[in-house]
Design an enzyme around this catalytic site. Structure first.
Site, PDB file in Angstrom:
ATOM      1  N   ALA A 286      38.274  38.839  51.214  1.00  0.00           N
ATOM      2  CA  ALA A 286      39.422  39.534  50.597  1.00  0.00           C
ATOM      3  C   ALA A 286      38.991  39.967  49.192  1.00  0.00           C
ATOM      4  O   ALA A 286      39.642  39.660  48.190  1.00  0.00           O
ATOM      5  CB  ALA A 286      40.672  38.668  50.576  1.00  0.00           C
TER       6      ALA A 286
ATOM      7  N   GLY B 249      37.216  41.357  40.742  1.00  0.00           N
ATOM      8  CA  GLY B 249      36.663  40.125  40.165  1.00  0.00           C
ATOM      9  C   GLY B 249      35.374  39.754  40.895  1.00  0.00           C
ATOM     10  O   GLY B 249      34.331  39.490  40.279  1.00  0.00           O
ATOM     11  N   HIS B 250      35.438  39.756  42.234  1.00  0.00           N
ATOM     12  CA  HIS B 250      34.226  39.488  43.023  1.00  0.00           C
ATOM     13  C   HIS B 250      33.167  40.546  42.726  1.00  0.00           C
ATOM     14  O   HIS B 250      31.983  40.236  42.576  1.00  0.00           O
ATOM     15  CB  HIS B 250      34.534  39.539  44.522  1.00  0.00           C
ATOM     16  CG  HIS B 250      35.479  38.498  45.015  1.00  0.00           C
ATOM     17  ND1 HIS B 250      36.744  38.800  45.450  1.00  0.00           N
ATOM     18  CD2 HIS B 250      35.351  37.159  45.168  1.00  0.00           C
ATOM     19  CE1 HIS B 250      37.350  37.702  45.866  1.00  0.00           C
ATOM     20  NE2 HIS B 250      36.533  36.683  45.696  1.00  0.00           N
TER      21      HIS B 250
ATOM     22  N   SER C 188      42.362  36.763  45.392  1.00  0.00           N
ATOM     23  CA  SER C 188      42.692  37.185  46.760  1.00  0.00           C
ATOM     24  C   SER C 188      44.136  36.808  47.068  1.00  0.00           C
ATOM     25  O   SER C 188      44.811  37.461  47.859  1.00  0.00           O
ATOM     26  CB  SER C 188      41.761  36.508  47.756  1.00  0.00           C
ATOM     27  OG  SER C 188      40.428  36.705  47.362  1.00  0.00           O
TER      28      SER C 188
END
Ligand code: AMP
Length: 299
Positions: free
Chosen positions: A49, A53-54, A205
């Protein structure tokens, strides 16, 4: 322009198709050839998800390493609540698209739980010298044993040079550093700043599960932490925590689980301020029955 199908069939033309590995054997084969050619491997563990940020972690890995591997795996052993695990968003196709936009040469590892754990989906027990008993450890039974177990597995399969973790999960970051130093896993752990929505809400997420109203109101979390930081200049930690608790009590949308001002090394609650030590304020709060966490540096 039409591309003839035998062009698409050529193995060297795989830039349009991401490499997605599903089994331990596939990872073993891939890593063996990368290690033979002395390539550095950057690794970003995620539960999917994916959001910006990821993406910020993945971009740092791509910049600093020859190869980047992203795992997308919702790890059952770190959930203490079956319904939270069930409801965790799973969006692999979108995740692959997002990663492809960053860099199509990134390798994705997306195993099933049975495959990764070789049919034994259970946690090992770890000691992280007390870090595991603070904050999240008090509220999520067995959580850090699950995190330690899955990272131990991923690190031993992927053998990364560098692995990237967000300060959003600051306690996890400190625990992973402890895991690596204590159990001599030989990986550099790199902490990355929290990426926020424009409202200040830390990207997560779980934000996808908030109602539009809840998502707006959740900006209150970061806003309160920033005000707490101001107060920390002139008040004791206990007084600031008390103030935060009262602010959340006034607001019916939230259910505060904990607020803690803690030393960043020990994660223990601050008793007496010292100029030589660094502190952060940590919070876990429910909104729309969804549990969100955040933290900011205080000095
Ligand atoms: P998760 O998929 O939630 O397990 O997160 C995977 C990694 O991304 C963890 O190291 C998180 O700390 C990091 N991460 C998640 N959200 C953010 C964010 N908003 N900013 C920076 N890192 C994040």
């Amino acid at each position: 322009m039409q591309i003839s199908s035998n062009v698409l069939d050529l193995p060297s033309f795989n830039f349009y198709k991401m490499t997605v590995l599903n089994t331990r054997k596939e990872v073993f084969n891939y890593i063996s050839s990368a290690k033979n050619s002395n390539k550095t491997i950057g690794y970003v563990p995620t539960m999917g998800a994916l959001h910006k940020g990821h993406a910020s972690l993945i971009e740092q890995s791509v910049t600093a390493n020859n190869i980047t591997i992203v795992s997308v795996f919702v790890n059952p052993t770190q959930f203490d609540n079956a319904s939270d695990l069930d409801k965790y968003p799973r969006t692999l196709d979108n995740d692959i698209d997002l990663i492809k936009q960053i860099d199509p040469s990134i390798v994705i590892f997306a195993p099933t739980a049975k495959e990764l754990y070789q049919n034994n989906v259970a946690s090992k027990k770890y000691s992280f010298d007390g870090l595991e008993h603070e904050m999240e450890g008090k509220h999520r039974e067995g959580h850090f044993d699950g995190v330690g177990t899955v990272l131990d597995l991923f690190f031993s399969l992927i053998k990364p040079t560098n692995a990237y973790f967000g300060e959003k999960d600051f306690q996890q970051l400190q625990i992973v550093k402890k895991l690596v130093s204590k159990y001599k896993l030989g990986v550099n752990i790199i902490g990355c700043e929290i990426f926020r929505e424009q409202s200040g809400l830390a990207m997560s997420s779980r934000n996808e599960r908030l109602s539009p109203k809840g998502r707006k109101e959740a900006a209150f979390i970061n806003k309160t932490l920033i005000e707490a930081k101001e107060q920390f200049n002139v008040k004791s930690a206990a007084k600031v925590e008390e103030w935060v608790t009262k602010e959340f009590a006034k607001n019916n949308n939230f259910n505060l689980e904990y607020v803690s001002i803690a030393n960043i090394k020990t994660l223990k609650p601050l008793k007496r301020k010292s100029k030589k030590q660094q502190y952060r304020i940590f919070i876990a709060v429910f909104i729309d029955n969804i549990r969100l966490i955040d933290n900011i540096a205080l000095n």
